[in-house]
Scaffold this motif. Structure first.
Motif, PDB file in Angstrom:
ATOM      1  N   LEU A  38      -6.882  36.808   4.642  1.00  0.00           N
ATOM      2  CA  LEU A  38      -6.122  37.930   4.090  1.00  0.00           C
ATOM      3  C   LEU A  38      -6.753  39.277   4.419  1.00  0.00           C
ATOM      4  O   LEU A  38      -6.063  40.299   4.406  1.00  0.00           O
ATOM      5  CB  LEU A  38      -5.981  37.784   2.574  1.00  0.00           C
ATOM      6  CG  LEU A  38      -5.068  36.661   2.084  1.00  0.00           C
ATOM      7  CD1 LEU A  38      -5.165  36.531   0.563  1.00  0.00           C
ATOM      8  CD2 LEU A  38      -3.632  36.876   2.527  1.00  0.00           C
ATOM      9  N   SER A  41      -5.292  42.190   6.455  1.00  0.00           N
ATOM     10  CA  SER A  41      -4.387  43.158   5.831  1.00  0.00           C
ATOM     11  C   SER A  41      -4.998  43.573   4.497  1.00  0.00           C
ATOM     12  O   SER A  41      -4.934  42.808   3.534  1.00  0.00           O
ATOM     13  CB  SER A  41      -3.005  42.540   5.588  1.00  0.00           C
ATOM     14  OG  SER A  41      -2.264  43.369   4.705  1.00  0.00           O
ATOM     15  N   ALA A  44      -2.538  42.951   1.711  1.00  0.00           N
ATOM     16  CA  ALA A  44      -2.356  41.549   1.308  1.00  0.00           C
ATOM     17  C   ALA A  44      -3.549  41.064   0.492  1.00  0.00           C
ATOM     18  O   ALA A  44      -3.380  40.380  -0.524  1.00  0.00           O
ATOM     19  CB  ALA A  44      -2.147  40.668   2.536  1.00  0.00           C
ATOM     20  N   ALA A  47      -3.410  42.749  -2.909  1.00  0.00           N
ATOM     21  CA  ALA A  47      -2.322  42.178  -3.708  1.00  0.00           C
ATOM     22  C   ALA A  47      -2.725  40.827  -4.279  1.00  0.00           C
ATOM     23  O   ALA A  47      -2.513  40.552  -5.468  1.00  0.00           O
ATOM     24  CB  ALA A  47      -1.056  42.052  -2.866  1.00  0.00           C
ATOM     25  N   TYR A  48      -3.319  39.983  -3.452  1.00  0.00           N
ATOM     26  CA  TYR A  48      -3.737  38.663  -3.926  1.00  0.00           C
ATOM     27  C   TYR A  48      -4.817  38.796  -4.997  1.00  0.00           C
ATOM     28  O   TYR A  48      -4.732  38.151  -6.055  1.00  0.00           O
ATOM     29  CB  TYR A  48      -4.225  37.789  -2.767  1.00  0.00           C
ATOM     30  CG  TYR A  48      -4.628  36.422  -3.242  1.00  0.00           C
ATOM     31  CD1 TYR A  48      -3.666  35.502  -3.637  1.00  0.00           C
ATOM     32  CD2 TYR A  48      -5.962  36.065  -3.341  1.00  0.00           C
ATOM     33  CE1 TYR A  48      -4.018  34.251  -4.110  1.00  0.00           C
ATOM     34  CE2 TYR A  48      -6.331  34.806  -3.812  1.00  0.00           C
ATOM     35  CZ  TYR A  48      -5.349  33.905  -4.200  1.00  0.00           C
ATOM     36  OH  TYR A  48      -5.703  32.674  -4.679  1.00  0.00           O
ATOM     37  N   ALA A 156       4.029  34.213  -7.790  1.00  0.00           N
ATOM     38  CA  ALA A 156       3.803  35.297  -6.827  1.00  0.00           C
ATOM     39  C   ALA A 156       2.405  35.211  -6.231  1.00  0.00           C
ATOM     40  O   ALA A 156       2.212  35.430  -5.027  1.00  0.00           O
ATOM     41  CB  ALA A 156       4.009  36.653  -7.503  1.00  0.00           C
ATOM     42  N   THR A 157       1.438  34.871  -7.054  1.00  0.00           N
ATOM     43  CA  THR A 157       0.063  34.714  -6.586  1.00  0.00           C
ATOM     44  C   THR A 157      -0.001  33.614  -5.532  1.00  0.00           C
ATOM     45  O   THR A 157      -0.592  33.796  -4.459  1.00  0.00           O
ATOM     46  CB  THR A 157      -0.871  34.372  -7.770  1.00  0.00           C
ATOM     47  OG1 THR A 157      -0.727  35.360  -8.787  1.00  0.00           O
ATOM     48  CG2 THR A 157      -2.316  34.275  -7.333  1.00  0.00           C
ATOM     49  N   LYS A 158       0.624  32.502  -5.829  1.00  0.00           N
ATOM     50  CA  LYS A 158       0.587  31.371  -4.903  1.00  0.00           C
ATOM     51  C   LYS A 158       1.486  31.593  -3.697  1.00  0.00           C
ATOM     52  O   LYS A 158       1.223  31.044  -2.630  1.00  0.00           O
ATOM     53  CB  LYS A 158       0.968  30.074  -5.621  1.00  0.00           C
ATOM     54  CG  LYS A 158      -0.089  29.584  -6.593  1.00  0.00           C
ATOM     55  CD  LYS A 158      -1.385  29.180  -5.899  1.00  0.00           C
ATOM     56  CE  LYS A 158      -2.443  30.236  -5.909  1.00  0.00           C
ATOM     57  NZ  LYS A 158      -3.614  30.001  -5.089  1.00  0.00           N
ATOM     58  N   ILE A 160       1.654  34.313  -1.970  1.00  0.00           N
ATOM     59  CA  ILE A 160       0.776  34.975  -0.993  1.00  0.00           C
ATOM     60  C   ILE A 160      -0.205  33.977  -0.398  1.00  0.00           C
ATOM     61  O   ILE A 160      -0.328  33.872   0.826  1.00  0.00           O
ATOM     62  CB  ILE A 160       0.032  36.161  -1.632  1.00  0.00           C
ATOM     63  CG1 ILE A 160       1.014  37.271  -2.002  1.00  0.00           C
ATOM     64  CG2 ILE A 160      -1.053  36.693  -0.692  1.00  0.00           C
ATOM     65  CD1 ILE A 160       0.401  38.390  -2.821  1.00  0.00           C
ATOM     66  N   SER A 161      -0.896  33.239  -1.244  1.00  0.00           N
ATOM     67  CA  SER A 161      -1.933  32.340  -0.717  1.00  0.00           C
ATOM     68  C   SER A 161      -1.341  31.158   0.036  1.00  0.00           C
ATOM     69  O   SER A 161      -1.798  30.834   1.141  1.00  0.00           O
ATOM     70  CB  SER A 161      -2.863  31.861  -1.837  1.00  0.00           C
ATOM     71  OG  SER A 161      -2.161  31.113  -2.808  1.00  0.00           O
ATOM     72  N   TYR A 163       1.594  30.792   1.549  1.00  0.00           N
ATOM     73  CA  TYR A 163       2.221  31.196   2.804  1.00  0.00           C
ATOM     74  C   TYR A 163       1.169  31.637   3.826  1.00  0.00           C
ATOM     75  O   TYR A 163       1.270  31.304   5.009  1.00  0.00           O
ATOM     76  CB  TYR A 163       3.227  32.314   2.576  1.00  0.00           C
ATOM     77  CG  TYR A 163       4.520  31.906   1.885  1.00  0.00           C
ATOM     78  CD1 TYR A 163       4.641  30.741   1.140  1.00  0.00           C
ATOM     79  CD2 TYR A 163       5.627  32.728   1.967  1.00  0.00           C
ATOM     80  CE1 TYR A 163       5.826  30.401   0.504  1.00  0.00           C
ATOM     81  CE2 TYR A 163       6.826  32.394   1.334  1.00  0.00           C
ATOM     82  CZ  TYR A 163       6.916  31.229   0.608  1.00  0.00           C
ATOM     83  OH  TYR A 163       8.092  30.902  -0.016  1.00  0.00           O
ATOM     84  N   ALA A 164       0.163  32.379   3.370  1.00  0.00           N
ATOM     85  CA  ALA A 164      -0.904  32.804   4.294  1.00  0.00           C
ATOM     86  C   ALA A 164      -1.618  31.586   4.871  1.00  0.00           C
ATOM     87  O   ALA A 164      -1.917  31.535   6.071  1.00  0.00           O
ATOM     88  CB  ALA A 164      -1.897  33.719   3.586  1.00  0.00           C
TER      89      ALA A 164
END
Length: 190
Positions: A38, A41, A44, A47-48, A156-158, A160-161, A163-164
């Protein structure tokens, strides 16, 4: 380099990302590979990190958060996060039978935790499109509107993680040894 993503550290990342990575290092004693991915970015990564901190402020207990995280991770088929959250769940005192049930897509013996797991999974799978019966069943298990909305923070937290990790094919960290997981394989790249 993993799938054209680089595992950055505080020396190779931008100044904005390096500051966050240093904070993670200070708090956890190491920097997980997810954070290193992450770091390409700063937005990103920030945000995480922010969502992770905010998730700790929800009305859900540590055990409930971890059951919900595992359910969300299962639906998103993130092998990296399932390995990590298996061990984080153990640290939060989630019993091994509950963890195994979620990892193996089997019912949880505790009816309240099963209701939480089912709702979090369906919320993820249905992308928030739930019917009144789904919400009523969740509330009948002892949850309220705050819990419904708090699950969105966890999802929302998951997002990001998970998908990344899919995009970067993030390699597991050392602390995940023994908790590896193979996703069911329902999700396929187009």
């Amino acid at each position: 380099m993993i799938n054209r993503f680089t595992l950055l550290d505080s020396h190779s990342a931008s100044a904005e990302s390096a500051k966050i990575l240093d904070g993670v290092q200070a708090a956890w004693g190491f920097v997980p590979n997810l954070h290193r991915v992450l770091a390409e970015s700063p937005a990103a990564l920030e945000a995480y990190a922010a969502l992770w901190t905010i998730a700790e402020k929800t009305g859900l207990t540590a055990q409930e958060r971890n059951v919900a995280y595992l359910a969300i991770i299962y639906e998103n088929e993130c092998s990296y996060c399932m390995a990590g959250h298996t061990n984080l769940s153990r640290m939060a005192k989630v019993d091994d039978a509950t963890i195994t049930a979620i990892r193996d897509d089997q019912p949880i013996a505790d009816a309240r935790l099963q209701a939480l797991r089912s709702f979090a999974a369906k919320l993820t799978r249905q992308r928030g499109v739930m019917n009144e019966a789904d919400v009523s069943a969740f509330k009948a298990a002892g949850f309220d509107n705050r819990a419904v909305l708090d699950l969105l923070v966890l999802a929302a937290t998951k997002l990001i993680s998970n998908y990344a990790n899919h995009l970067a094919r993030t390699p597991n960290d050392a602390f995940m040894k023994g908790a590896e997981w193979t996703a069911p394989g329902k999700l396929k790249a187009a």
